[in-house]
Write a protein that holds these residues in place. Structure first.
Motif, PDB file in Angstrom:
ATOM      1  N   HIS A 185       0.977  -1.312  -0.377  1.00  0.00           N
ATOM      2  CA  HIS A 185      -0.329   0.177  -0.329  1.00  0.00           C
ATOM      3  C   HIS A 185       1.323   1.103  -0.407  1.00  0.00           C
ATOM      4  CE1 HIS A 185      -3.212  -2.582   0.832  1.00  0.00           C
ATOM      5  NE2 HIS A 185      -4.480  -1.669   0.913  1.00  0.00           N
ATOM      6  N   MET A 186       1.809   1.105   0.421  1.00  0.00           N
ATOM      7  CA  MET A 186       2.975   2.149   0.616  1.00  0.00           C
ATOM      8  C   MET A 186       3.339   2.945  -0.726  1.00  0.00           C
ATOM      9  SD  MET A 186       6.308   3.145   2.373  1.00  0.00           S
ATOM     10  CE  MET A 186       7.295   3.421   1.528  1.00  0.00           C
ATOM     11  N   ILE A 187       3.388   1.290  -1.714  1.00  0.00           N
ATOM     12  CA  ILE A 187       4.311   1.553  -2.931  1.00  0.00           C
ATOM     13  C   ILE A 187       2.807   2.402  -3.946  1.00  0.00           C
ATOM     14  CG2 ILE A 187       5.210   0.627  -4.699  1.00  0.00           C
ATOM     15  CD1 ILE A 187       6.278  -1.326  -2.875  1.00  0.00           C
ATOM     16  N   LEU A 188       2.094   1.620  -3.877  1.00  0.00           N
ATOM     17  CA  LEU A 188       0.724   2.574  -4.347  1.00  0.00           C
ATOM     18  C   LEU A 188       0.480   3.780  -4.353  1.00  0.00           C
ATOM     19  CD1 LEU A 188      -1.474  -0.622  -3.770  1.00  0.00           C
ATOM     20  CD2 LEU A 188      -0.357  -0.673  -5.488  1.00  0.00           C
ATOM     21  N   ILE A 189       0.910   4.402  -3.021  1.00  0.00           N
ATOM     22  CA  ILE A 189       0.377   5.992  -2.768  1.00  0.00           C
ATOM     23  C   ILE A 189       1.474   6.727  -3.084  1.00  0.00           C
ATOM     24  CG2 ILE A 189       0.483   7.755  -0.835  1.00  0.00           C
ATOM     25  CD1 ILE A 189      -0.344   5.048   0.889  1.00  0.00           C
ATOM     26  N   VAL A 190       3.181   6.536  -3.280  1.00  0.00           N
ATOM     27  CA  VAL A 190       3.981   6.937  -4.001  1.00  0.00           C
ATOM     28  C   VAL A 190       3.906   6.603  -5.282  1.00  0.00           C
ATOM     29  CG1 VAL A 190       6.499   6.917  -4.155  1.00  0.00           C
ATOM     30  CG2 VAL A 190       5.536   6.346  -1.974  1.00  0.00           C
ATOM     31  N   VAL A 191       3.342   5.295  -5.679  1.00  0.00           N
ATOM     32  CA  VAL A 191       3.779   5.155  -7.612  1.00  0.00           C
ATOM     33  C   VAL A 191       2.964   6.498  -7.908  1.00  0.00           C
ATOM     34  CG1 VAL A 191       3.760   3.787  -9.210  1.00  0.00           C
ATOM     35  CG2 VAL A 191       5.269   3.554  -7.481  1.00  0.00           C
ATOM     36  N   PHE A 192       1.576   5.727  -7.366  1.00  0.00           N
ATOM     37  CA  PHE A 192       0.241   6.268  -8.290  1.00  0.00           C
ATOM     38  C   PHE A 192       0.200   7.687  -8.025  1.00  0.00           C
ATOM     39  CE2 PHE A 192      -0.334   1.536  -8.730  1.00  0.00           C
ATOM     40  CZ  PHE A 192      -0.983   2.192 -10.458  1.00  0.00           C
ATOM     41  N   THR A 193       0.429   8.145  -6.732  1.00  0.00           N
ATOM     42  CA  THR A 193       0.392   9.528  -6.539  1.00  0.00           C
ATOM     43  C   THR A 193       1.768  10.180  -7.271  1.00  0.00           C
ATOM     44  OG1 THR A 193       0.196   9.455  -3.934  1.00  0.00           O
ATOM     45  CG2 THR A 193       0.832  11.488  -4.883  1.00  0.00           C
ATOM     46  N   GLN A 194       1.942  10.674  -7.800  1.00  0.00           N
ATOM     47  CA  GLN A 194       3.317  10.775  -8.766  1.00  0.00           C
ATOM     48  C   GLN A 194       2.245  10.719 -10.170  1.00  0.00           C
ATOM     49  OE1 GLN A 194       5.139   8.135 -10.747  1.00  0.00           O
ATOM     50  NE2 GLN A 194       6.192  10.185 -12.152  1.00  0.00           N
ATOM     51  N   SER A 195       2.074   9.681 -10.188  1.00  0.00           N
ATOM     52  CA  SER A 195       1.438   9.123 -11.761  1.00  0.00           C
ATOM     53  C   SER A 195       0.361  10.283 -11.994  1.00  0.00           C
ATOM     54  CB  SER A 195       1.618   7.823 -11.886  1.00  0.00           C
ATOM     55  OG  SER A 195       0.822   7.470 -10.916  1.00  0.00           O
ATOM     56  N   ALA A 196      -0.509   9.918 -11.166  1.00  0.00           N
ATOM     57  CA  ALA A 196      -1.523  11.004 -11.316  1.00  0.00           C
ATOM     58  C   ALA A 196      -1.345  12.611 -11.787  1.00  0.00           C
ATOM     59  CB  ALA A 196      -2.969  10.717  -9.926  1.00  0.00           C
ATOM     60  N   PHE A 197      -0.436  12.881 -10.953  1.00  0.00           N
ATOM     61  CA  PHE A 197      -0.168  14.306 -11.641  1.00  0.00           C
ATOM     62  C   PHE A 197       0.705  14.556 -12.903  1.00  0.00           C
ATOM     63  CE2 PHE A 197      -0.913  14.611  -7.120  1.00  0.00           C
ATOM     64  CZ  PHE A 197      -1.854  15.742  -6.732  1.00  0.00           C
ATOM     65  N   THR A 198       0.904  13.193 -13.504  1.00  0.00           N
ATOM     66  CA  THR A 198       1.715  13.452 -14.419  1.00  0.00           C
ATOM     67  C   THR A 198       0.814  13.450 -15.475  1.00  0.00           C
ATOM     68  OG1 THR A 198       3.992  12.085 -13.542  1.00  0.00           O
ATOM     69  CG2 THR A 198       3.638  12.297 -15.734  1.00  0.00           C
ATOM     70  N   VAL A 199      -0.334  12.249 -14.962  1.00  0.00           N
ATOM     71  CA  VAL A 199      -0.920  12.517 -16.458  1.00  0.00           C
ATOM     72  C   VAL A 199      -1.805  13.813 -16.719  1.00  0.00           C
ATOM     73  CG1 VAL A 199      -2.918  10.940 -17.378  1.00  0.00           C
ATOM     74  CG2 VAL A 199      -0.753   9.778 -16.175  1.00  0.00           C
ATOM     75  N   ALA A 200      -2.472  14.073 -14.972  1.00  0.00           N
ATOM     76  CA  ALA A 200      -2.943  15.441 -15.593  1.00  0.00           C
ATOM     77  C   ALA A 200      -1.880  16.729 -15.720  1.00  0.00           C
ATOM     78  CB  ALA A 200      -3.187  15.906 -13.860  1.00  0.00           C
ATOM     79  N   ASN A 201      -1.132  16.227 -16.188  1.00  0.00           N
ATOM     80  CA  ASN A 201      -0.205  17.202 -16.648  1.00  0.00           C
ATOM     81  C   ASN A 201      -0.177  17.036 -18.121  1.00  0.00           C
ATOM     82  OD1 ASN A 201       0.788  18.768 -14.065  1.00  0.00           O
ATOM     83  ND2 ASN A 201       2.039  17.707 -14.053  1.00  0.00           N
ATOM     84  N   ILE A 202      -0.032  15.672 -18.507  1.00  0.00           N
ATOM     85  CA  ILE A 202       0.289  15.433 -19.824  1.00  0.00           C
ATOM     86  C   ILE A 202      -1.092  15.998 -20.436  1.00  0.00           C
ATOM     87  CG2 ILE A 202      -0.048  13.275 -21.291  1.00  0.00           C
ATOM     88  CD1 ILE A 202       1.620  12.200 -18.893  1.00  0.00           C
ATOM     89  N   PHE A 203      -2.536  15.936 -20.516  1.00  0.00           N
ATOM     90  CA  PHE A 203      -3.336  15.909 -20.607  1.00  0.00           C
ATOM     91  C   PHE A 203      -3.296  17.800 -20.911  1.00  0.00           C
ATOM     92  CE2 PHE A 203      -4.143  11.700 -21.005  1.00  0.00           C
ATOM     93  CZ  PHE A 203      -4.143  11.661 -22.354  1.00  0.00           C
ATOM     94  N   GLU A 204      -3.161  18.313 -19.672  1.00  0.00           N
ATOM     95  CA  GLU A 204      -3.737  19.750 -20.122  1.00  0.00           C
ATOM     96  C   GLU A 204      -2.523  20.726 -20.858  1.00  0.00           C
ATOM     97  OE1 GLU A 204      -5.492  21.792 -18.085  1.00  0.00           O
ATOM     98  OE2 GLU A 204      -6.114  20.389 -16.650  1.00  0.00           O
TER      99      GLU A 204
END
Length: 424
Positions: A185-204
């Motif tokens: 669960h710690m890995i999921l928080i670290v990995v997906f917190t970063q990637s969620a913002f990254t993907v949001a930046n891509i489509f902006e």
């Protein structure tokens, strides 16, 4: 007859616990000697520099190709990076002996991983998927139903994994299993917190993904080069090869690069236009005031023989200076955190998938911090907060179904006709 003591050297059952193979583990002697081992004093630095430079060229070339291919391919790249990061982190605390008694336990980690991926990307890309399939009524209804039940689907997938975990518990292995559950669960928080913002930046707009990511790469390369040739003063004990000379030189190079790169990238609509759907066609849009050049007269500031009498600056370049300042001063602390993490587990790198660089996670440590900052900065200081016609239309298209949009159109028509009747 003297008893043979060779049998005492055999491992006891308790000592037969074997952890995963650690090919990149730091020997105790090397780790002690590395405490004051600066890069400028390393005798093998030229060989390591060549390997690192060769890998860097391949990575930058591949990265540039993916950027050229567009938003969907960049998103696919992020997904691949996520999978490799999760794989490296899952293996960090893996113990072969315990896993051999828990068949299918590794598969449970990936069940939670892909459930989290479905939840995060479903939330981010759902409306863009709707915009893509709107012309087809069958696909539109199908996607609409999938989005409607997206959260409940992800929840029950997680509950299924939770029940799977409970049913797999075994005596004398509770501590290891619960430790792995928490680590997952710690890995999921670290990995997906970063990637969620990254993907949001891509489509902006690819600009808001490419500029921060490029600045981290530039900062890393500049710190390596300045530390390679001029490094003498240690910066932080967590990273013995980091020096103040490398840190300061990289900071100046990153801030200057941010200002220059923003001017270059900001002139391409392919990089600045936001993507409202999941198509792959070329984008054309009004660049907006941030990406329209402003001209400044230099005739009173430069000699007569100077060829340039005016200079054009994009307003987004001033924002780029703030992003560059963060990338040069704050973002490296993500790398320091990763260094401390690796020292806690007595490993040199998270993996060995990139020659001269370590694993994927080693390259993404600062990118995690930078992606979150870039998204927050864009939402707070760049995105227009006023209620314009474009903003309202975008909200209507993103948040209302096709039938609701038709009802809105009919009601607006009725309101306009009533107003015209009253005025007449």
């Amino acid at each position: 007859m003297q008893k043979d003591n060779t049998t005492s050297a055999l491992p006891t059952p308790a000592a037969r616990v074997r952890q995963r193979k650690r090919s990149n583990e730091v020997p105790p002697e090397a780790s002690k000697a590395n405490g004051n081992h600066l890069l400028a004093d390393d005798r093998n630095k030229y060989r390591s520099m060549w390997i690192r430079a060769h890998s860097t060229v391949w990575m930058i070339g591949g990265f540039a190709l993916i950027i050229y291919m567009g938003h969907l391919y960049i998103w696919a790249m992020v997904v691949v990076i996520q999978i490799f990061m999760a794989r490296e982190l899952f293996c960090l605390l893996r113990k072969t002996h315990e896993d051999s008694h828990l068949p299918g336990f590794r598969l449970l980690n990936w069940h939670f991983f892909f459930t989290a991926m479905l939840f995060v990307y479903g939330r981010i890309l759902s409306q863009r998927l709707v915009n893509t399939v709107t012309p087809d009524k069958f696909l539109y209804k199908l996607v609409g139903n999938l989005i409607k039940y997206h959260m409940v689907t992800c929840y029950f997938l997680y509950i299924a994994g939770f029940m799977w975990f409970i049913l797999s518990l075994k005596k004398k292995m509770y501590k290891y299993q619960f430790g792995q559950y928490a680590w997952t669960h710690m890995i999921l928080i670290v990995v997906f917190t970063q990637s969620a913002f990254t993907v949001a930046n891509i489509f902006e707009g690819i600009f808001w993904f490419l500029l921060p990511a490029s600045l981290i790469v530039i900062n890393d390369i500049a710190a390596y080069i300045f530390g390679f040739f001029f490094g003498r003063t240690p910066l932080i004990k967590l990273s013995p090869k980091k020096t103040w000379e490398g840190f300061i030189g990289a900071s100046i190079a990153t801030i200057i690069s941010a200002f220059v790169l923003a001017n270059i990238m900001g002139r391409f609509q392919w990089l600045t236009c936001p993507r409202k759907d999941l198509s792959t066609g070329w984008l054309h849009c009004d660049p907006g005031p941030l990406f329209k050049p402003e001209y400044f007269d230099l005739s009173g500031w430069v000699p007569r023989w100077f060829p340039w009498k005016e200079v054009s600056i994009l307003p987004v370049q001033w924002h780029a200076l703030c992003v560059g300042l963060f990338a040069s001063i704050i973002a490296p602390f993500g790398g320091f955190f990763a260094s401390g993490f690796k020292r806690a587990f007595k490993i040199k790198d998270f993996g060995d998938s990139i020659p001269g660089h370590g694993g994927i996670t080693d390259r993404m440590d600062c990118q995690m911090v930078m992606a979150v900052f870039a998204y927050i900065y864009h939402q707070s200081f760049v995105m227009a907060q006023s209620c314009s016609v474009e903003v309202i239309l975008e909200q209507i298209l993103m948040n209302l179904t096709f039938e609701e949009q038709q009802d809105l159109y009919i009601k607006l028509g009725q309101m306009f006709r009533e107003r015209q009747f009253r005025q007449s």
